[in-house]
Design a protein around this motif. Sequence first.
Motif, short mmCIF file in Angstrom:
data_model
loop_
_atom_site.label_atom_id
_atom_site.label_comp_id
_atom_site.label_asym_id
_atom_site.label_seq_id
_atom_site.Cartn_x
_atom_site.Cartn_y
_atom_site.Cartn_z
N ALA A 21 0.84 -1.20 0.00
CA ALA A 21 0.00 0.00 0.00
C ALA A 21 0.88 1.25 0.00
CB ALA A 21 -0.93 0.00 1.21
N ALA A 22 1.98 1.20 0.74
CA ALA A 22 2.90 2.34 0.79
C ALA A 22 3.55 2.58 -0.57
CB ALA A 22 3.97 2.11 1.86
N ALA A 23 3.84 1.49 -1.28
CA ALA A 23 4.44 1.63 -2.61
C ALA A 23 3.46 2.32 -3.56
CB ALA A 23 4.84 0.27 -3.17
N TYR A 24 2.18 1.94 -3.49
CA TYR A 24 1.17 2.62 -4.31
C TYR A 24 1.13 4.11 -3.97
CZ TYR A 24 -3.15 4.70 -5.79
OH TYR A 24 -4.05 5.57 -6.33
N ASP A 25 1.07 4.42 -2.68
CA ASP A 25 0.97 5.81 -2.25
C ASP A 25 2.15 6.63 -2.77
OD1 ASP A 25 -1.41 5.27 -0.92
OD2 ASP A 25 -0.43 5.00 1.02
N ALA A 26 3.36 6.08 -2.67
CA ALA A 26 4.56 6.80 -3.13
C ALA A 26 4.54 6.99 -4.64
CB ALA A 26 5.82 6.05 -2.70
N LEU A 27 4.18 5.95 -5.38
CA LEU A 27 4.14 6.05 -6.84
C LEU A 27 3.06 7.04 -7.29
CD1 LEU A 27 4.60 2.30 -7.75
CD2 LEU A 27 6.19 4.15 -8.28
N ALA A 28 1.89 6.97 -6.68
CA ALA A 28 0.80 7.87 -7.05
C ALA A 28 1.17 9.32 -6.75
CB ALA A 28 -0.49 7.47 -6.33
N PRO A 107 14.25 4.93 -28.95
CA PRO A 107 13.30 4.46 -27.94
C PRO A 107 13.98 3.40 -27.06
CG PRO A 107 12.59 3.79 -30.15
CD PRO A 107 13.85 4.57 -30.29
N ILE A 108 13.90 3.58 -25.74
CA ILE A 108 14.48 2.62 -24.81
C ILE A 108 13.47 2.30 -23.72
CG2 ILE A 108 16.87 3.36 -25.18
CD1 ILE A 108 16.68 4.82 -22.44
N TRP A 109 13.68 1.18 -23.07
CA TRP A 109 12.93 0.84 -21.87
C TRP A 109 13.83 0.04 -20.96
CZ3 TRP A 109 10.59 -4.00 -20.28
CH2 TRP A 109 10.85 -5.07 -21.12
N GLY A 110 13.51 0.07 -19.67
CA GLY A 110 14.34 -0.65 -18.72
C GLY A 110 13.80 -0.47 -17.32
N GLU A 111 14.70 -0.54 -16.37
CA GLU A 111 14.30 -0.47 -14.97
C GLU A 111 15.03 0.66 -14.27
OE1 GLU A 111 14.51 -4.46 -13.18
OE2 GLU A 111 14.71 -5.16 -15.25
N ALA A 112 14.33 1.30 -13.35
CA ALA A 112 14.93 2.38 -12.55
C ALA A 112 14.32 2.32 -11.16
CB ALA A 112 14.66 3.73 -13.19
N ARG A 113 15.13 2.65 -10.18
CA ARG A 113 14.61 2.77 -8.82
C ARG A 113 13.72 4.02 -8.77
NH1 ARG A 113 20.07 2.74 -7.71
NH2 ARG A 113 19.78 4.81 -6.81
N ILE A 114 12.84 4.08 -7.80
CA ILE A 114 11.92 5.20 -7.69
C ILE A 114 12.67 6.52 -7.56
CG2 ILE A 114 11.56 5.03 -5.20
CD1 ILE A 114 8.81 5.84 -7.69
N ASP A 115 13.78 6.54 -6.80
CA ASP A 115 14.54 7.78 -6.64
C ASP A 115 15.20 8.19 -7.96
OD1 ASP A 115 16.22 5.45 -6.10
OD2 ASP A 115 17.81 6.85 -5.55
N GLU A 116 15.62 7.21 -8.77
CA GLU A 116 16.21 7.53 -10.07
C GLU A 116 15.15 8.12 -11.01
OE1 GLU A 116 19.67 4.13 -10.57
OE2 GLU A 116 17.59 3.57 -11.01
N ALA A 117 13.96 7.50 -11.03
CA ALA A 117 12.88 7.99 -11.88
C ALA A 117 12.46 9.40 -11.46
CB ALA A 117 11.70 7.03 -11.82
N LYS A 118 12.37 9.63 -10.16
CA LYS A 118 12.01 10.94 -9.64
C LYS A 118 13.03 12.00 -10.07
CE LYS A 118 10.03 12.24 -5.29
NZ LYS A 118 9.94 12.02 -3.87
N ALA A 119 14.32 11.67 -9.97
CA ALA A 119 15.37 12.61 -10.36
C ALA A 119 15.30 12.92 -11.85
CB ALA A 119 16.75 12.05 -9.99
N LEU A 120 15.02 11.91 -12.67
CA LEU A 120 14.88 12.15 -14.11
C LEU A 120 13.74 13.13 -14.38
CD1 LEU A 120 15.34 8.51 -15.50
CD2 LEU A 120 16.91 10.43 -15.84
N ILE A 121 12.61 12.92 -13.75
CA ILE A 121 11.45 13.80 -13.94
C ILE A 121 11.77 15.21 -13.48
CG2 ILE A 121 9.09 14.24 -13.16
CD1 ILE A 121 8.76 11.13 -13.15
#
Length: 139
Positions: A21-28, A107-121
């Motif tokens: 549930a916490a993971a959903y909350d953080a992602l949302a 075009p690429i796809w892959g995996e990123a930790r939530i902190d990495e994705a947040k920093a990219l955004i």
Amino acid sequence: MIRYSLKCDQGHTFESWFASAAAYDALAKAGHVGCVHCGSTRVEKALMAPSVAQADAEVRPLATPTSELEQKLAALRRQVEESSDYVGRDFAREARAMHAGESPERPIWGEARIDEAKALIEDGVPVAPLPFMGKARAN
């Protein structure tokens, strides 16, 4: 793992799995939960009935897509895999290098930790979450 029924601001409903549930909350909160129909990130939990097993319930193999949504997700995954390069855990580095002009855009796809994705955004690098797991976690 927890499954939520979700609804976007356009009225589309869909389901998705989250680690907790916490993971959903953080992602949302970070805007990483998007509607599978229109891409809207204005998503909230929808009313959901509990899943109760029945003694005479039909048992289906987990790997076989059965619902229309599962079929659409499988088709999306095939399209992504056929039209882009999988860069695995190097996703954040590759996306940042392309954004900075240090690597050719593709075009690429892959995996990123939530902190990495947040920093990219936060740095203006265009990224979007995919509604399926990377190759390393799919098996």
